[in-house]
Design a protein around this motif. Structure first.
Motif, PDB file in Angstrom:
ATOM      1  N   UNK A   1       0.691  -1.303   0.139  1.00 47.22           N
ATOM      2  CA  UNK A   1       0.027   0.137  -0.100  1.00 47.22           C
ATOM      3  C   UNK A   1       1.010   1.339  -0.058  1.00 47.22           C
ATOM      4  N   UNK A   2       1.860   1.202   0.782  1.00 44.81           N
ATOM      5  CA  UNK A   2       3.097   2.483   0.780  1.00 44.81           C
ATOM      6  C   UNK A   2       3.484   2.666  -0.291  1.00 44.81           C
ATOM      7  N   UNK A   3       4.108   1.670  -0.930  1.00 44.13           N
ATOM      8  CA  UNK A   3       4.800   1.683  -2.454  1.00 44.13           C
ATOM      9  C   UNK A   3       3.908   2.041  -3.296  1.00 44.13           C
ATOM     10  N   UNK A   4       2.759   1.670  -3.184  1.00 43.06           N
ATOM     11  CA  UNK A   4       1.860   2.022  -4.394  1.00 43.06           C
ATOM     12  C   UNK A   4       1.361   3.489  -4.421  1.00 43.06           C
ATOM     13  N   UNK A   5       1.645   4.046  -2.846  1.00 41.50           N
ATOM     14  CA  UNK A   5       1.205   5.647  -2.722  1.00 41.50           C
ATOM     15  C   UNK A   5      -0.029   6.278  -3.112  1.00 41.50           C
ATOM     16  N   UNK A   6      -1.152   5.591  -2.790  1.00 45.18           N
ATOM     17  CA  UNK A   6      -2.251   5.870  -2.988  1.00 45.18           C
ATOM     18  C   UNK A   6      -3.142   5.305  -4.141  1.00 45.18           C
TER      19      UNK A   6
END
Ligand code: NAD
Ligand code: LMR
Length: 325
Positions: free
Chosen positions: A248-253
């Motif tokens: 989720x963080x790596x895809x940043x939104x």
């Protein structure tokens, strides 16, 4: 002229569809039982690659793709892969029954994904309603189907589905599974990398649930076994528990895990199909109604699929190193 060309194109498309279906039926009739798999949420981030993987699976003879919109395009696209499964696409409430009719396995990745800063529980309000609607339709149109629940929060959407099925009089706890395979997939990957093992040979059971500390990888039961202790155990456990948040963080939104989830969903659905077809020795971890821990009516544990022939799975009551029945 444009109108005439349009009608020729439409006719050719119809002929093409007919030939494709004919070809599909002939090929599929020679390989094994007819198995219809339906994906609800098929136009989404998980739904599309999962649809592709199921189209490639030789155990699937009919792939039904449903979403609130966009599914005809996804179905047309996937249907061009030269594998036997016949593909149909359905969009909108009025087509939900048709999509479900005759399904053996229904996979549900419908619903909203997390954004950074959210927990899976933050999805409850919207996804609970979606799951309730879809499970009500399942109880009406394919009450015998095995249901693979991917929509989050899995720890809650599975009990919601159970209540919907109970109310409809169609609940069979042996056929309702929360898909926790991605936790297993992650634990295998991280453990194999840490221990220098061939990831293809590795298994790590993951029990509990599918959120934060409820995700409990059992590295003490990993095969091949290599000791994991102290800080290393803590780090591997935490990485497995936080795997979803890492993505989720790596895809940043831009959403949560979709490709690895599609892979995990395809692995679990294949296990269900193999079980349905009577194959022995199929074992997967999944979130099910359980009596392993009396206070927890649902718990992820190892399930052996040998009862699928009778229409369900049998629980692993002893979550022990080797005992799986
Ligand atoms: N179990 C797991 O390990 C796991 C892993 C990853 C994601 N998820 C969950 O899967 C869900 C889907 O994730 P995604 O990335 O594919 O999201 P997405 O937004 O890309 O796709 C969801 C799809 O569901 C569809 N949809 C919404 N309401 C629907 C309805 N009533 N009927 C049918 N379809 C409907 C949307 O139109 C969309 O196409 C999320 O809840 C996510 O948290 C679970
Ligand atoms: O983390 C998420 O929100 C999606 C999924 O549950 C995951 O584990 O990747």
């Amino acid at each position: 002229m444009a109108g005439a060309r349009g009608s020729v194109v439409r006719s050719l498309r119809l002929v093409g569809q007919h030939v494709h279906k004919q070809h599909s039926r002939e090929m599929s009739s020679s390989v094994g039982p007819q198995r219809k798999v339906t994906i609800l949420g098929a136009a989404g981030g998980i739904g599309q690659p999962l649809g592709l993987l199921m189209k490639l699976n030789p155990l699937v003879t009919h792939l039904s793709l449903y979403d609130i919109a966009g599914t005809p395009g996804v179905a047309a696209d996937i249907s061009h892969c030269n594998t036997p499964a016949e593909v149909s696409g359905f969009a909108g409430d009025e087509d939900l029954g048709k999509a479900l009719e005759g399904s053996d396995v229904v996979i549900i990745p419908a619903g909203v994904p997390r954004k950074p800063g959210m927990t899976r529980d933050d999805l409850f309000k919207i996804n609970a309603g979606i799951v309730k609607t879809l499970c009500t339709a399942i109880s009406q149109h394919c009450p015998e189907a095995i249901v693979n629940m991917i929509s989050n929060p899995v720890n809650s959407t599975v009990p919601i589905a159970a209540e919907v099925f109970k109310k409809a009089g169609t609940y069979d706890p042996r056929k309702l599974f929360g898909v926790t395979t991605l936790d297993v997939v992650r634990a295998r990957t991280f453990y194999a990398a840490k221990k220098g093992l061939n990831v293809r040979d590795v298994d790590v059971p993951v029990v509990g649930g599918h959120a934060g500390i409820t995700i409990l990888p059992l590295f003490s039961q990993a095969t091949p076994y290599k000791p994991v202790e102290g800080d290393e155990l803590e780090a591997l456990t935490k990485r497995t528990q936080d795997g979803g948040t890492e993505v989720v963080q790596a895809k940043a939104g831009k959403g949560s895990a979709t490709l690895s989830m599609a892979y995990a969903g395809a692995v679990f659905a294949e296990a269900c199909l193999k079980g349905l077809n009577g194959e022995k020795g199929i074992v997967e971890c999944t979130y099910v109604q359980s009596s392993v821990i009396p206070e927890l009516p649902f718990f992820a544990s190892k399930i052996r699929a040998y009862k699928f022939l009778d229409g369900g799975a049998e629980h692993n009551i002893h979550v022990g190193p080797k005992v799986i029945s």
